[in-house]
Design a protein around this motif. Structure first.
Motif, PDB file in Angstrom:
ATOM      1  N   MET A 202       0.846  -1.204   0.000  1.00  0.00           N
ATOM      2  CA  MET A 202       0.000   0.000   0.000  1.00  0.00           C
ATOM      3  C   MET A 202       0.878   1.249   0.000  1.00  0.00           C
ATOM      4  N   ALA A 203       0.549   2.167  -0.898  1.00  0.00           N
ATOM      5  CA  ALA A 203       1.291   3.428  -0.960  1.00  0.00           C
ATOM      6  C   ALA A 203       1.130   4.201   0.346  1.00  0.00           C
ATOM      7  N   LYS A 204       2.169   4.929   0.703  1.00  0.00           N
ATOM      8  CA  LYS A 204       2.142   5.730   1.932  1.00  0.00           C
ATOM      9  C   LYS A 204       2.456   7.187   1.591  1.00  0.00           C
ATOM     10  N   VAL A 205       1.941   8.086   2.426  1.00  0.00           N
ATOM     11  CA  VAL A 205       2.237   9.509   2.243  1.00  0.00           C
ATOM     12  C   VAL A 205       2.911  10.042   3.499  1.00  0.00           C
TER      13      VAL A 205
ATOM     14  N   SER B 128     -13.358   9.016  -2.358  1.00  0.00           N
ATOM     15  CA  SER B 128     -12.636   8.183  -3.313  1.00  0.00           C
ATOM     16  C   SER B 128     -11.238   7.904  -2.778  1.00  0.00           C
ATOM     17  N   LYS B 129     -10.874   6.637  -2.652  1.00  0.00           N
ATOM     18  CA  LYS B 129      -9.555   6.298  -2.131  1.00  0.00           C
ATOM     19  C   LYS B 129      -8.452   6.834  -3.040  1.00  0.00           C
ATOM     20  N   GLU B 130      -8.690   6.815  -4.336  1.00  0.00           N
ATOM     21  CA  GLU B 130      -7.701   7.346  -5.280  1.00  0.00           C
ATOM     22  C   GLU B 130      -7.446   8.822  -5.024  1.00  0.00           C
ATOM     23  N   ARG B 131      -8.525   9.580  -4.793  1.00  0.00           N
ATOM     24  CA  ARG B 131      -8.376  11.011  -4.528  1.00  0.00           C
ATOM     25  C   ARG B 131      -7.770  11.266  -3.157  1.00  0.00           C
ATOM     26  N   VAL B 132      -8.088  10.422  -2.199  1.00  0.00           N
ATOM     27  CA  VAL B 132      -7.492  10.551  -0.864  1.00  0.00           C
ATOM     28  C   VAL B 132      -5.970  10.493  -0.965  1.00  0.00           C
ATOM     29  N   LEU B 133      -5.475   9.536  -1.711  1.00  0.00           N
ATOM     30  CA  LEU B 133      -4.028   9.402  -1.893  1.00  0.00           C
ATOM     31  C   LEU B 133      -3.479  10.557  -2.714  1.00  0.00           C
TER      32      LEU B 133
ATOM     33  N   ILE C 179      -6.169   6.963   7.005  1.00  0.00           N
ATOM     34  CA  ILE C 179      -5.288   6.720   8.153  1.00  0.00           C
ATOM     35  C   ILE C 179      -4.277   5.632   7.818  1.00  0.00           C
ATOM     36  N   ASP C 180      -4.706   4.600   7.103  1.00  0.00           N
ATOM     37  CA  ASP C 180      -3.792   3.527   6.715  1.00  0.00           C
ATOM     38  C   ASP C 180      -2.623   4.046   5.887  1.00  0.00           C
ATOM     39  N   VAL C 181      -2.889   5.028   5.000  1.00  0.00           N
ATOM     40  CA  VAL C 181      -1.815   5.488   4.111  1.00  0.00           C
ATOM     41  C   VAL C 181      -1.000   6.627   4.700  1.00  0.00           C
ATOM     42  N   GLY C 182      -1.391   7.131   5.879  1.00  0.00           N
ATOM     43  CA  GLY C 182      -0.533   8.111   6.535  1.00  0.00           C
ATOM     44  C   GLY C 182      -1.172   9.408   6.974  1.00  0.00           C
ATOM     45  N   TYR C 183      -2.465   9.605   6.731  1.00  0.00           N
ATOM     46  CA  TYR C 183      -3.124  10.810   7.241  1.00  0.00           C
ATOM     47  C   TYR C 183      -3.116  10.764   8.771  1.00  0.00           C
ATOM     48  N   ARG C 184      -2.818  11.911   9.381  1.00  0.00           N
ATOM     49  CA  ARG C 184      -2.805  11.988  10.846  1.00  0.00           C
ATOM     50  C   ARG C 184      -3.548  13.227  11.350  1.00  0.00           C
ATOM     51  N   HIS C 185      -4.445  13.738  10.533  1.00  0.00           N
ATOM     52  CA  HIS C 185      -5.218  14.933  10.868  1.00  0.00           C
ATOM     53  C   HIS C 185      -6.635  14.704  10.356  1.00  0.00           C
TER      54      HIS C 185
END
Length: 339
Positions: free
Chosen positions: A1-4, A267-272, A50-56
């Motif tokens: 899974m890609a991370k930010v 949209s998960k794509e837009r979230v990333l 949250i899985d890909v790295g959002y913390r806000h």
């Protein structure tokens, strides 16, 4: 899974707020009803964020989603994805709760709905005080602010701030408060740069958090002549240069202005995509070019509030009508059964 990897801005109380967060406002339909049919998609998208790295995470009493937002956060803590101290959670006190004692009652109710022990940030959602019957209670927002200072003192929140305050209201609040707000959350985008307000907040160490960060570019009614649209040549050229989308260019522009943003997408794509804006930099000429799109056009208008005391904006030519019921009365979900 890609991370930010999302950078942070330092607040005036020493805390840090991630420069980009996940917004949870579902929006309203043409009948001014909250789009609750998208709630399941919101929960899935926020969990992915949250899985890909959002913390806000940004929410509010008005949004009707505090129980679900709290559930996602607590589930991710249980899964070991995050610790509570890793996630910066913001909620807001609605207009019905502007008496000093009611601020604390509202914050405690939000904590109960979300199953949390504290908030990282609580905002006064608007400077107006309006009852559930639609009556202008004309409570001074300075009096309301004392309630915010109380919940901070009691440890229910780690920081306090405001939302939708204009420049004169910010000046008055800072002249009379004991605790300076850490944030002013306002609409800010390419069409509405709010340069004077942003400059004042920066000079006084108040972080600006922007909502409606794409303005009228994405799925919103606006004058046909208003630019930029999604097919704007300047935006497309910048996107091609940096291998980014038009909306990523818009988010990067705000970040370089020192503005935190809270775009919402189911949209998960837009979230990333929204969080993938920290690996390039617009140059000074490009920033100046984008600044020219600022024509003072406000996308989010509230014609039902414009004649109330302390309404912060001027909406010339906008017809007024009665406040929609959905903005006055709704189920609080106080008996929500936590999973």
């Amino acid at each position: 899974m890609a991370k930010v990897n999302i950078p942070k801005f330092k607040l005036n109380n020493g805390m840090e707020i991630p420069a980009l967060g996940y917004g949870t406002w579902l929006g309203m339909n043409d009948k001014f009803e909250v789009k609750m049919e998208d709630l399941t998609k919101l929960v899935d998208a926020m969990s992915y964020a949250i899985d890909v790295g959002y913390r806000h995470v940004d929410t509010a009493h008005l949004y009707r989603v505090e129980p679900e937002v709290g559930l996602v956060v607590r589930r991710k803590i249980t899964e070991g994805v995050v610790k509570r101290e890793d996630v910066f959670i913001t909620t807001k006190v609605w207009q019905h709760n502007h008496r000093e004692a009611d601020v604390e009652a509202s914050v405690r109710a939000s904590l109960r709905r979300m199953g949390l022990d504290y908030f990282d940030l609580v905002l006064m959602h608007w400077p107006m005080s309006i009852s559930v019957e639609g009556v202008d209670e004309k409570i001074d927002y300075l009096d309301t602010w004392r309630g915010f200072e109380t919940v901070l003192q009691k440890g229910l929140v780690k920081s306090i701030g405001v939302s939708n305050f204009n420049l004169s209201q910010m000046k008055r609040l800072l002249a009379h408060c004991k605790v300076v707000p850490v944030v002013n959350q306002v609409e800010i985008n390419l069409n509405l740069g709010q340069e004077d307000l942003v400059s004042y907040c920066k000079a006084n160490n108040v972080q600006v958090v922007g909502f409606t960060t794409f303005g009228s570019m994405v799925g919103r009614a606006a004058p046909a002549t208003l630019q930029p649209k999604m097919d704007n040549p300047t935006m497309l050229a910048l996107g091609k240069k940096y291998n980014k989308t038009v909306t990523q260019i818009a988010l990067r522009y705000l970040y370089q202005r020192g503005v935190a943003t809270i775009p919402k997408s189911i949209s998960k794509e837009r979230v990333l995509e929204n969080a993938s804006v920290f690996d390039f930099e617009l140059d000074n000429n490009e920033m100046a070019t984008l600044a020219k799109f600022d024509v003072g056009y406000r996308t989010e208008k509230a014609p039902f509030w414009q004649h109330y005391e302390n309404y912060p904006f001027e909406d010339p030519g906008v017809a007024t009508f009665e406040i929609p019921l959905s903005l006055r009365k709704w189920k609080d979900c106080d008996n929500y059964e936590f999973e």
